[in-house]
Design a protein around this motif. Structure first.
Motif, short mmCIF file in Angstrom:
data_model
loop_
_atom_site.label_atom_id
_atom_site.label_comp_id
_atom_site.label_asym_id
_atom_site.label_seq_id
_atom_site.Cartn_x
_atom_site.Cartn_y
_atom_site.Cartn_z
N ALA A 1 5.56 15.27 3.08
CA ALA A 1 4.94 15.72 1.83
C ALA A 1 4.39 16.99 2.17
CB ALA A 1 4.00 14.52 1.65
N TYR A 2 3.78 17.07 3.51
CA TYR A 2 3.18 18.24 3.96
C TYR A 2 4.03 19.54 4.27
CZ TYR A 2 -1.15 16.37 5.35
OH TYR A 2 -2.63 15.73 5.28
N LYS A 3 5.34 19.16 4.50
CA LYS A 3 6.31 20.23 4.72
C LYS A 3 6.71 20.59 3.29
CE LYS A 3 9.03 18.20 7.51
NZ LYS A 3 10.21 18.05 8.75
N LEU A 4 6.90 19.75 2.44
CA LEU A 4 7.41 20.17 1.28
C LEU A 4 6.60 20.71 0.42
CD1 LEU A 4 9.63 19.69 -1.00
CD2 LEU A 4 8.26 17.68 -1.77
N LEU A 5 5.17 20.65 0.39
CA LEU A 5 4.09 21.25 -0.15
C LEU A 5 4.22 22.82 0.42
CD1 LEU A 5 1.20 18.81 -0.21
CD2 LEU A 5 2.36 19.49 -1.98
N ALA A 6 4.20 22.93 1.82
CA ALA A 6 4.43 24.12 2.20
C ALA A 6 5.71 25.19 1.76
CB ALA A 6 4.35 24.26 3.88
N ASP A 7 6.55 24.41 1.63
CA ASP A 7 7.89 25.11 1.07
C ASP A 7 8.06 25.37 -0.37
OD1 ASP A 7 9.01 24.88 3.58
OD2 ASP A 7 10.32 22.99 3.12
N LEU A 8 7.19 24.46 -1.23
CA LEU A 8 7.09 24.75 -2.57
C LEU A 8 6.10 25.75 -2.82
CD1 LEU A 8 7.38 21.18 -3.87
CD2 LEU A 8 9.08 22.62 -4.03
N HIS A 9 5.18 26.01 -2.09
CA HIS A 9 4.22 27.15 -2.38
C HIS A 9 4.11 28.02 -1.11
CE1 HIS A 9 3.03 24.38 -5.62
NE2 HIS A 9 2.96 23.32 -4.94
N PRO A 10 4.97 28.77 -1.17
CA PRO A 10 4.99 29.78 0.27
C PRO A 10 3.77 30.67 -0.13
CG PRO A 10 6.75 30.20 -1.36
CD PRO A 10 6.28 28.88 -1.79
N LYS A 11 3.51 31.12 -1.25
CA LYS A 11 2.50 32.31 -1.35
C LYS A 11 1.00 31.59 -1.18
CE LYS A 11 5.34 35.42 -4.35
NZ LYS A 11 5.54 35.95 -5.81
N ARG B 1 0.83 -1.19 0.13
CA ARG B 1 -0.07 -0.01 0.00
C ARG B 1 0.92 1.29 0.20
NH1 ARG B 1 -3.63 -1.18 5.03
NH2 ARG B 1 -1.81 -1.99 5.94
N TRP B 2 1.14 1.75 -1.29
CA TRP B 2 2.01 2.86 -1.22
C TRP B 2 0.97 4.38 -0.90
CZ3 TRP B 2 6.45 1.13 -1.80
CH2 TRP B 2 6.70 -0.12 -2.47
N ILE B 3 1.96 5.30 -0.82
CA ILE B 3 1.14 6.59 -0.19
C ILE B 3 0.26 7.20 -1.22
CG2 ILE B 3 2.85 6.83 1.41
CD1 ILE B 3 3.63 9.39 -0.22
N LYS B 4 -0.56 7.86 -0.88
CA LYS B 4 -1.37 8.79 -1.89
C LYS B 4 -0.75 10.18 -1.73
CE LYS B 4 -5.34 5.61 -1.35
NZ LYS B 4 -6.78 5.44 -0.89
N ASN B 5 -1.40 10.91 -2.49
CA ASN B 5 -0.98 12.25 -2.33
C ASN B 5 -1.79 13.24 -1.77
OD1 ASN B 5 0.05 14.91 -2.97
ND2 ASN B 5 -0.21 14.80 -4.93
N PRO B 6 -1.29 13.61 -0.39
CA PRO B 6 -2.25 14.33 0.54
C PRO B 6 -2.34 15.78 -0.02
CG PRO B 6 0.03 14.19 1.35
CD PRO B 6 -0.12 13.17 0.27
#
Length: 265
Positions: free
Chosen positions: A251-261, A82-87
């Motif tokens: 993934a949550y931290k990465l999403l926050a870093d990639l989309h700061p605005k 069971r691989w992860i999904k995209n949160p």
């Protein structure tokens, strides 16, 4: 995370990329984008230890792809998993934003990163308060009502989102502080052990740590140490559980870093 769509592109050794492309359906290997070529990879063995070199040669023949053992290992560890999904996909992201203040509130109260609690909630239920397991665990944090009612948590009704997240965070704090308060355990490992205990129970984690020490591994480190012993005691479920939560957390931290605005925070 590349397969799930959290990360769009990564650089990796070609043999690893080709292996994962056989297992994960959305991996595309772009060999025309190689950043270096003609490299060599192998084991380094002292000239004074020909016995080790001979054993490695025998081992390789037994486990390489196409061999009986190799095929067994590839099927066991890479397929039917069971691989992860995209949160970060739209629907999941809306749920996350809706619940973020609650994760912040009880993360602050019990000393947890809100994103870490959210990652656990996503692993447990995909942040679905209506989820119920065949064992009777309910809600976002998939907690048993009996566990929530116990004196160590003391939250009788976990049918609402807030009470469910509160109970999950409070139970995690109880596990961390009761069983993993040794200062020799680093904060990240305290979190990992607490997640493992949330999944398998603290008694099982105690056995895992004892087994790790008996195996010559570090009983205060989860990854690469106690998780190996865990696999021998309870199988892959708890190992995968902790690993997946760390991936969702990243993934949550990465999403926050990639989309700061457009920060999810």
């Amino acid at each position: 995370m590349v397969n799930a769509g959290v990360v769009g592109l990564t650089v990796i050794d070609d043999y690893k990329a080709k292996l994962w492309a056989q297992v994960l359906p959305d991996i595309r290997v772009q060999e025309n984008l190689a950043i270096s070529q003609g490299n060599h990879l192998g084991w380094a063995v002292r000239n004074s230890n020909p016995e080790l070199a001979a054993d490695l040669g025998k081992f390789w023949k037994k486990v390489q792809k196409g061999s009986l053992m190799g095929n067994i290992l590839i099927k066991r560890y890479y397929k039917n998993t069971r691989w992860i999904k995209n949160p970060g996909r739209e629907q999941a992201r809306k749920k996350f934003i809706h619940l973020l203040e609650l994760f912040r509130k009880y993360g602050d109260e019990y000393g947890f990163d809100a994103l870490a609690l959210a990652a656990q909630g996503y692993q447990e239920s995909e942040l679905d308060q209506n989820r119920k397991s065949h064992r009777g665990a309910v809600g976002i944090m998939q907690l048993l009502p009996s566990t929530a009612k116990d004196k160590n948590v003391g939250i009788a009704d976990i049918s609402t989102e807030e009470n469910n997240i509160h109970a999950g965070a409070k139970y995690m704090a109880f596990l961390r502080d009761r069983y993993f308060s040794d200062p020799a355990i680093r904060p990240d490992d305290r979190m990992a052990f607490s997640w493992a205990a949330y999944n398998a129970g603290p008694a099982k984690v105690r056995k895992m740590r004892a087994k790790a020490e008996a195996m010559g591994l570090d009983p205060n480190r989860w990854f690469g140490n106690v998780e190996i012993a865990a696999g021998k005691i309870v199988g892959r479920e708890t190992v995968r559980y902790v690993a997946n939560i760390f991936k969702y957390y990243a993934a949550y931290k990465l999403l926050a870093d990639l989309h700061p605005k457009k920060s999810i925070l």
